[in-house]
Design an enzyme around this catalytic site. Structure first.
Site, PDB file in Angstrom:
ATOM      1  N   ASN A   9      57.845  73.772   8.658  1.00 34.74           N
ATOM      2  CA  ASN A   9      58.211  74.513   7.453  1.00 34.74           C
ATOM      3  C   ASN A   9      59.725  74.392   7.290  1.00 34.74           C
ATOM      4  O   ASN A   9      60.483  75.023   8.020  1.00 34.74           O
ATOM      5  CB  ASN A   9      57.790  75.984   7.634  1.00 34.74           C
ATOM      6  CG  ASN A   9      58.316  76.872   6.524  1.00 34.74           C
ATOM      7  OD1 ASN A   9      58.778  76.397   5.490  1.00 34.74           O
ATOM      8  ND2 ASN A   9      58.232  78.183   6.740  1.00 34.74           N
ATOM      9  N   LYS A  11      61.580  75.322   4.858  1.00 36.05           N
ATOM     10  CA  LYS A  11      62.209  76.414   4.081  1.00 36.05           C
ATOM     11  C   LYS A  11      63.148  75.822   3.023  1.00 36.05           C
ATOM     12  O   LYS A  11      62.849  74.768   2.479  1.00 36.05           O
ATOM     13  CB  LYS A  11      62.907  77.392   5.029  1.00 36.05           C
ATOM     14  CG  LYS A  11      61.969  77.824   6.154  1.00 36.05           C
ATOM     15  CD  LYS A  11      62.452  78.990   6.939  1.00 36.05           C
ATOM     16  CE  LYS A  11      61.407  79.322   8.010  1.00 36.05           C
ATOM     17  NZ  LYS A  11      61.725  80.516   8.770  1.00 36.05           N
ATOM     18  N   HIS A  95      53.893  83.691   3.681  1.00 39.83           N
ATOM     19  CA  HIS A  95      54.926  83.669   4.724  1.00 39.83           C
ATOM     20  C   HIS A  95      55.708  84.987   4.671  1.00 39.83           C
ATOM     21  O   HIS A  95      55.925  85.542   3.603  1.00 39.83           O
ATOM     22  CB  HIS A  95      55.861  82.476   4.495  1.00 39.83           C
ATOM     23  CG  HIS A  95      56.792  82.257   5.648  1.00 39.83           C
ATOM     24  ND1 HIS A  95      57.925  83.012   5.826  1.00 39.83           N
ATOM     25  CD2 HIS A  95      56.736  81.393   6.689  1.00 39.83           C
ATOM     26  CE1 HIS A  95      58.524  82.615   6.939  1.00 39.83           C
ATOM     27  NE2 HIS A  95      57.831  81.634   7.478  1.00 39.83           N
ATOM     28  N   GLU A  97      58.718  85.625   4.840  1.00 43.95           N
ATOM     29  CA  GLU A  97      59.907  85.614   3.976  1.00 43.95           C
ATOM     30  C   GLU A  97      59.512  85.821   2.518  1.00 43.95           C
ATOM     31  O   GLU A  97      60.268  86.405   1.739  1.00 43.95           O
ATOM     32  CB  GLU A  97      60.694  84.304   4.182  1.00 43.95           C
ATOM     33  CG  GLU A  97      61.423  84.318   5.518  1.00 43.95           C
ATOM     34  CD  GLU A  97      61.659  82.954   6.149  1.00 43.95           C
ATOM     35  OE1 GLU A  97      61.485  81.930   5.466  1.00 43.95           O
ATOM     36  OE2 GLU A  97      62.011  82.930   7.345  1.00 43.95           O
ATOM     37  N   GLU A 167      52.496  84.798  12.838  1.00 43.99           N
ATOM     38  CA  GLU A 167      53.947  84.705  12.939  1.00 43.99           C
ATOM     39  C   GLU A 167      54.546  86.104  13.037  1.00 43.99           C
ATOM     40  O   GLU A 167      54.784  86.752  12.008  1.00 43.99           O
ATOM     41  CB  GLU A 167      54.513  84.006  11.698  1.00 43.99           C
ATOM     42  CG  GLU A 167      54.061  82.576  11.537  1.00 43.99           C
ATOM     43  CD  GLU A 167      55.114  81.746  10.822  1.00 43.99           C
ATOM     44  OE1 GLU A 167      55.501  80.710  11.370  1.00 43.99           O
ATOM     45  OE2 GLU A 167      55.569  82.138   9.735  1.00 43.99           O
ATOM     46  N   GLY A 173      63.009  82.737  13.402  1.00 43.76           N
ATOM     47  CA  GLY A 173      64.420  82.396  13.246  1.00 43.76           C
ATOM     48  C   GLY A 173      65.344  83.214  14.142  1.00 43.76           C
ATOM     49  O   GLY A 173      66.555  83.217  13.968  1.00 43.76           O
ATOM     50  N   SER A 213      60.092  80.765  16.361  1.00 45.28           N
ATOM     51  CA  SER A 213      60.977  80.163  17.366  1.00 45.28           C
ATOM     52  C   SER A 213      60.258  79.207  18.319  1.00 45.28           C
ATOM     53  O   SER A 213      60.536  79.190  19.522  1.00 45.28           O
ATOM     54  CB  SER A 213      61.731  81.251  18.142  1.00 45.28           C
ATOM     55  OG  SER A 213      62.519  82.019  17.250  1.00 45.28           O
TER      56      SER A 213
HETATM   57  P1  PGA Z   1      61.260  79.503  13.149  1.00 42.46           P
HETATM   58  O1  PGA Z   1      60.422  79.763  11.794  1.00 42.46           O
HETATM   59  O2  PGA Z   1      60.526  78.429  13.907  1.00 42.46           O
HETATM   60  O3  PGA Z   1      62.621  79.066  12.684  1.00 42.46           O
HETATM   61  O4  PGA Z   1      61.293  80.792  13.888  1.00 42.46           O
HETATM   62  C1  PGA Z   1      59.024  79.781  11.784  1.00 42.46           C
HETATM   63  C2  PGA Z   1      58.519  80.046  10.394  1.00 42.46           C
HETATM   64  O5  PGA Z   1      59.166  80.804   9.658  1.00 42.46           O
HETATM   65  O6  PGA Z   1      57.470  79.523   9.973  1.00 42.46           O
END
Ligand code: PGA
Length: 260
Positions: A9, A11, A95, A97, A167, A173, A213
């Site tokens: 992903n 983003k 997601h 976010e 998640e 992140g 992560s």
């Molecule tokens: P990350 O993000 O691997 O940077 O923690 C995962 C995601 O948001 O799908």
């Protein structure tokens, strides 16, 4: 055995030129891989340009979001038809976010999931608790609610064409991965919810990814867990080297597990 799935992903990162360079390097690095499904989810602007590059590779294309209508007066939105037209087979929905910054709720996400399935797109539905919910020991209730509402009205056929990604918001992140035990614990709970709703056989076939992560050095332990069928990777999918390494380490760990 289910083929694991690793999705990147990206983003809101990568211009078209950067996206093309990244995908070409990833493609060259993973050309031998056949026992893993690999999906790249770049920003909308890069989809059309990447589609022909991915055509003769094991990599597949996914979008990071879409609107539940196929067209209409929705300024700034992208429809399922549009992402299909540029070669997407997958779409990330719900997601955290999107839930947090764009106020998407489970009812809206459920509309999207159902539309995606209607257009033969595979939804990667994200669920996961916040840190406050975990600290209050409400992580199971939080995930159950998202599961029930986002996947409402899905038939057995639908759920077989859906991917679920657990998640935990506190691990996205932040560099703080859930331990393989924490991830497995929640993912076996999600599997139980699937079993209650769809029966053992169908529940066993649904892919449940872990995201938060994921890095080359933790994917091996995560993917060995029985209810972790792959990963949704954010930050570490933005560099060819780390993304390739994640795919390699995942397949190696599964091979080692199978040989035991
Ligand atoms: P990350 O993000 O691997 O940077 O923690 C995962 C995601 O948001 O799908």
């Amino acid at each position: 055995m289910k083929k694991p799935l690793i999705a990147g992903n990206w983003k809101m990162f990568k211009t078209i030129r950067e996206a093309v360079n990244l995908v070409q390097t990833i493609k060259a690095g993973i050309y031998k891989i056949t026992d893993c499904q690999i999906v790249i989810c770049p920003p909308f602007t890069a989809l059309a340009g990447l589609s022909p590059i991915l055509a003769d590779s094991p990599l597949e294309l996914g979008a990071q979001n879409m609107h539940p209508e196929n067209e209409g007066a929705y300024t700034g939105e992208i429809s399922p038809l549009m992402i299909k037209e540029v070669g997407c087979r997958y779409v990330i929905l719900g997601h955290s976010e999107r839930r947090q910054y764009f106020k998407e709720d489970d009812i809206f996400i459920n509309e999207k999931v159902k539309t995606a399935l209607r257009y033969s797109l595979i939804p990667i539905l994200c669920v996961g608790e916040t840190l406050d919910q975990r600290n209050a020991r409400q992580q199971h209730e939080a995930v159950k609610l998202q599961f029930e509402q986002s996947l409402k009205d899905l038939t057995k056929e639908d759920i077989l064409k859906t991917v679920i990604a657990y998640e935990p918001v506190w691990a996205i992140g932040t560099g703080k991965t859930a331990t393989p035990e924490q991830a497995e614990q929640m993912q076996s709970y999600i599997r139980r919810l699937l079993k209650e709703k769809y029966g053992d056989e169908i529940a066993g076939k649904v892919l449940i990814l872990y995201g938060g992560s994921v890095k080359p050095d933790n994917i091996g332990e995560l993917i060995k867990k029985p209810n972790i069928d792959g990963a949704l990777v954010g930050g570490a999918s933005l560099k060819a080297e780390s993304f390739i390494q994640i795919v390699m380490n995942a397949t190696k760990a599964l091979e080692a597990e199978a040989a035991r």
